[in-house]
Design an enzyme around this catalytic site. Structure first.
Site, mmCIF file in Angstrom:
data_model
loop_
_atom_site.group_PDB
_atom_site.id
_atom_site.type_symbol
_atom_site.label_atom_id
_atom_site.label_comp_id
_atom_site.label_asym_id
_atom_site.label_seq_id
_atom_site.Cartn_x
_atom_site.Cartn_y
_atom_site.Cartn_z
ATOM 1 N N GLU A 1 -2.312 6.407 7.170
ATOM 2 C CA GLU A 1 -1.467 7.135 8.128
ATOM 3 C C GLU A 1 -1.975 6.956 9.561
ATOM 4 O O GLU A 1 -2.021 7.879 10.351
ATOM 5 C CB GLU A 1 -1.341 8.601 7.745
ATOM 6 C CG GLU A 1 -0.659 8.738 6.389
ATOM 7 C CD GLU A 1 -0.006 10.070 6.125
ATOM 8 O OE1 GLU A 1 0.391 10.727 7.097
ATOM 9 O OE2 GLU A 1 0.117 10.425 4.952
ATOM 10 N N GLY A 2 -2.373 5.741 9.862
ATOM 11 C CA GLY A 2 -2.869 5.409 11.200
ATOM 12 C C GLY A 2 -4.377 5.415 11.232
ATOM 13 O O GLY A 2 -4.999 6.454 11.010
ATOM 14 N N PHE B 1 0.831 -1.222 0.000
ATOM 15 C CA PHE B 1 0.000 0.000 0.000
ATOM 16 C C PHE B 1 0.863 1.268 0.000
ATOM 17 O O PHE B 1 0.615 2.187 0.785
ATOM 18 C CB PHE B 1 -0.929 0.040 1.224
ATOM 19 C CG PHE B 1 -1.926 -1.075 1.297
ATOM 20 C CD1 PHE B 1 -2.493 -1.613 0.154
ATOM 21 C CD2 PHE B 1 -2.319 -1.584 2.533
ATOM 22 C CE1 PHE B 1 -3.429 -2.644 0.229
ATOM 23 C CE2 PHE B 1 -3.253 -2.607 2.618
ATOM 24 C CZ PHE B 1 -3.809 -3.147 1.467
ATOM 25 N N GLY C 1 -29.758 12.639 -2.033
ATOM 26 C CA GLY C 1 -30.672 11.544 -2.371
ATOM 27 C C GLY C 1 -30.073 10.654 -3.451
ATOM 28 O O GLY C 1 -28.859 10.430 -3.482
#
Lengths: 380, 267
Positions: free
Chosen positions: A364-365, A155, A340
């Protein structure tokens, strides 16, 4: 908090840039291709946005943390993904170099990153080490003038097009958890470095994220960043600043959602009048605006306190990230609700904001990691 | 060489125009911006500076003290010096008196052989396009209006003017005055570093005391007294209805258009 005239000027500059340059055509293109837009990166470089918070002597603009959060907020208000373009170099990328880089390393890596000539990414997460970054399995073994790196980072935002990466690797296997980890500046063109396939993400599309695979990568000792075995402390310190930026991103997304909701509620008519006239809608808008303002004040004041060296800033940055990310998600939910069925359609901005908001309480946590940081500070 | 750029702070008329009961514009209720054409003039000067290291860009504005903010923004864009012409004696000036004062200020700072004065074509609040040409007349220097392209070689400027029915390219010697249009360039943004450092650049205020000895400054050539024109009334023009766009070039679109026109009993 009342902004100084200089910070007001900066906010106007960032807002004007985002509203002018982040055209709907560009945003659609990013969404459709999912690819990194080099031209926009270069345009930001032209105005020094990649180095807003980096000192002038290292090619930056010499701004403070407040300047940085104002930029991320204003950019994210129009395009959450483009706010990331100018983010990494100012936070996770430059942070470790500023904290413990040698003068030579700063000249070699920080200066081109600040000017936007090179892209530096931050590679801490691994398949088995997310919130528990102490579980790092990537290794670096000393071999003469080099360290040999092996492992997999996952990631990593910006990895597919990065020039350099700050890689965290275990240098002392006898130490457990967060101890025995070191940082390395790795040229992405070195033999043995490769990237995985870009991930198919829910949001933040247009800034590819992938794995970085390290196979017997020989990194010269001059590229060891900071003291040996003590990289984790720098990672945590860097993440404080990064959290402030991500809080600002969530704030910008929320403001974008509010702007769109107000516009839509005034235009959309049901039961013979604009839906803004219904209390169910107007109260939602009131709640959204109130939460946004609370987050803004927390983030701005934390930015100033962090720069002033407030010993509580680590806790405060975690509070900013926790509150703003959760708030951003609540606001995005309400924005879609106000729209909606149209809010569920891709042509409407809030659909994209809703997906982009989701990551802010994860990267980042996670919010839960922020709660750990905050409670850990309070219950020591 | 100097590039002197005349700029004006104007109310943002892209939104609704606020009007006082007496018919004049209520500037306090409208956001103040740098006149858009003047930003093209600033960019023209900064472009010359990009290509020629000895160029100094001086921005000049006449206005009340809040105009200082605009001048700081222009310094943050890259201009080198700023001059604010401000004083009660100058208040109420029309284009004639304004150009008189600006010309006097330029004389005060000294117009040299290789200097160029840049102005925007016109301001969005008055739309007269008179101040630039009048400054040139009062300084006795050549002027080129509606510049859409500028090239400088030595002390000669080749300017492509954009007129309603075509283009005209002419050459002019410095010192001269050029009025700029939006087609000339895209103004650059400020930078954060520019914002942080703009206070360190030279900034001067010229009041009546500073300029009173200039030959162009007489009590009856400046301010309200020196202004032959007065605004009788200003108002927001009626809002036009939103148009309807039909896309396509085939017969179907034409039929659709005929249908709409017939429905409205136009044909």
């Amino acid at each position: 908090m009342i902004l100084s005239e200089k910070h007001q000027m900066m906010r106007n500059l960032f807002r004007q840039f985002a509203e002018t340059e982040f055209t709907s055509e560009l945003l659609d293109e990013l969404e459709e291709t999912g690819e990194f837009n080099r031209a926009m990166h270069d345009k930001m470089a032209q105005y020094g946005f990649h180095g807003v918070k980096i000192p002038v002597e290292y090619g930056g603009q010499g701004g403070d943390s407040l300047a940085y959060v104002l930029m991320i907020e204003e950019f994210a208000r129009v395009s959450p993904v483009l706010s990331i373009y100018a983010n990494t170099s100012n936070s996770l990328g430059s942070g470790p170099l500023l904290f413990c880089g040698t003068e030579e390393q700063k000249q070699k890596y920080l200066v081109p990153v600040a000017k936007g000539e090179k892209i530096l990414v931050f590679a801490l997460t691994e398949p088995g080490a997310g919130s528990d970054a102490g579980g790092t399995l990537t290794t670096a073994v000393e071999d003469g003038d080099y360290f040999v790196l092996n492992g997999r980072k996952t990631f990593i935002s910006g990895a597919p097009f990065a020039d350099y990466a700050v890689i965290y690797a275990r240098t002392d296997p006898s130490q457990k958890g967060s101890k025995g980890i070191s940082m390395f500046l790795v040229d992405m063109k070195l033999p043995g470095v490769s990237c995985g396939k870009p991930e198919h993400k829910m949001g933040i599309i247009g800034y590819p994220t992938s794995d970085i695979i390290l196979e017997d990568v020989r990194v010269h000792k001059s590229d060891l960043l900071g003291p040996l075995h003590k990289g984790f402390a720098t990672a945590m310190k860097t993440l404080d600043g990064g959290r402030l930026g991500m809080a600002a991103q969530a704030l910008g997304i929320a403001q974008g959602c509010l702007d769109e909701s107000i516009r839509y509620a005034k235009e959309r008519k049901q039961f013979g009048k604009p839906i803004a006239k219904f209390q169910a809608i107007s109260f939602m808008i009131a709640d959204m605006a109130t939460e946004i303002e609370a987050a803004r004040q927390l983030i701005y004041s934390t930015a100033v306190r962090k720069d002033a060296g407030d010993p509580e800033s680590s806790k405060l940055c975690a509070m900013c990230k926790l509150f703003a990310a959760e708030m951003g998600n609540r606001v995005a939910y309400k924005a879609v609700q106000i729209h909606g069925g149209y809010g569920y359609i891709k042509e409407y901005k809030v659909e994209r904001f809703y997906r982009d908001a989701r990551i802010t309480s994860i990267y980042e946590g996670t919010s839960q990691v922020q709660q750990m940081v905050i409670s850990g500070n309070l219950l020591k | 060489m100097k590039c002197i750029v005349c700029v004006k702070q104007v109310p943002d008329t892209s939104g609704k125009v606020a009007v006082k009961p007496d018919g004049t514009m209520d500037r306090s209720k409208m956001a103040a911006i740098t006149n858009p054409d003047d930003l093209n003039a600033v960019e023209a000067a900064l472009t010359l500076k990009d290509h020629q290291s000895d160029v100094k860009v001086v921005v000049v504005s006449m206005g009340p003290p809040p105009a200082a903010r605009m001048l700081r923004e222009l310094l943050a864009m890259g201009c080198d010096e700023a001059v604010l012409i401000s004083g009660r004696e100058f208040g109420g000036s029309d284009t004639f008196a304004t150009s008189q004062i600006l010309a006097a200020a330029i004389q005060h700072m000294g117009l040299e052989r290789d200097d160029v004065i840049f102005c925007g074509r016109q301001a969005i609040d008055g739309d007269t396009a008179q101040v630039g040409p009048q400054i040139a007349e009062k300084l006795g220097i050549p002027q080129v209006t509606y510049a859409a392209e500028i090239q400088k070689t030595g002390d000669t400027l080749t300017v492509r003017r954009m007129l309603e029915d075509g283009y005209m390219t002419i050459q002019v010697q410095t010192p001269c005055l050029i009025t700029c249009i939006k087609e000339l360039n895209t103004p650059r943004y400020q930078t954060v570093r520019g914002i942080l450092e703009c206070d360190q650049k030279p900034y001067q205020v010229y009041d009546y005391e500073t300029l009173k000895d200039e030959p162009l400054i007489e009590p009856d050539t400046i301010g309200l007294k020196g202004s032959p024109t007065n605004v009788y009334k200003s108002f927001s023009p009626p809002v036009k209805g939103a148009g309807q766009m039909l896309e396509g070039s085939g017969r179907e679109t034409v039929d659709q258009l005929f249908g709409i026109l017939a429905e409205k009993h136009i044909i």
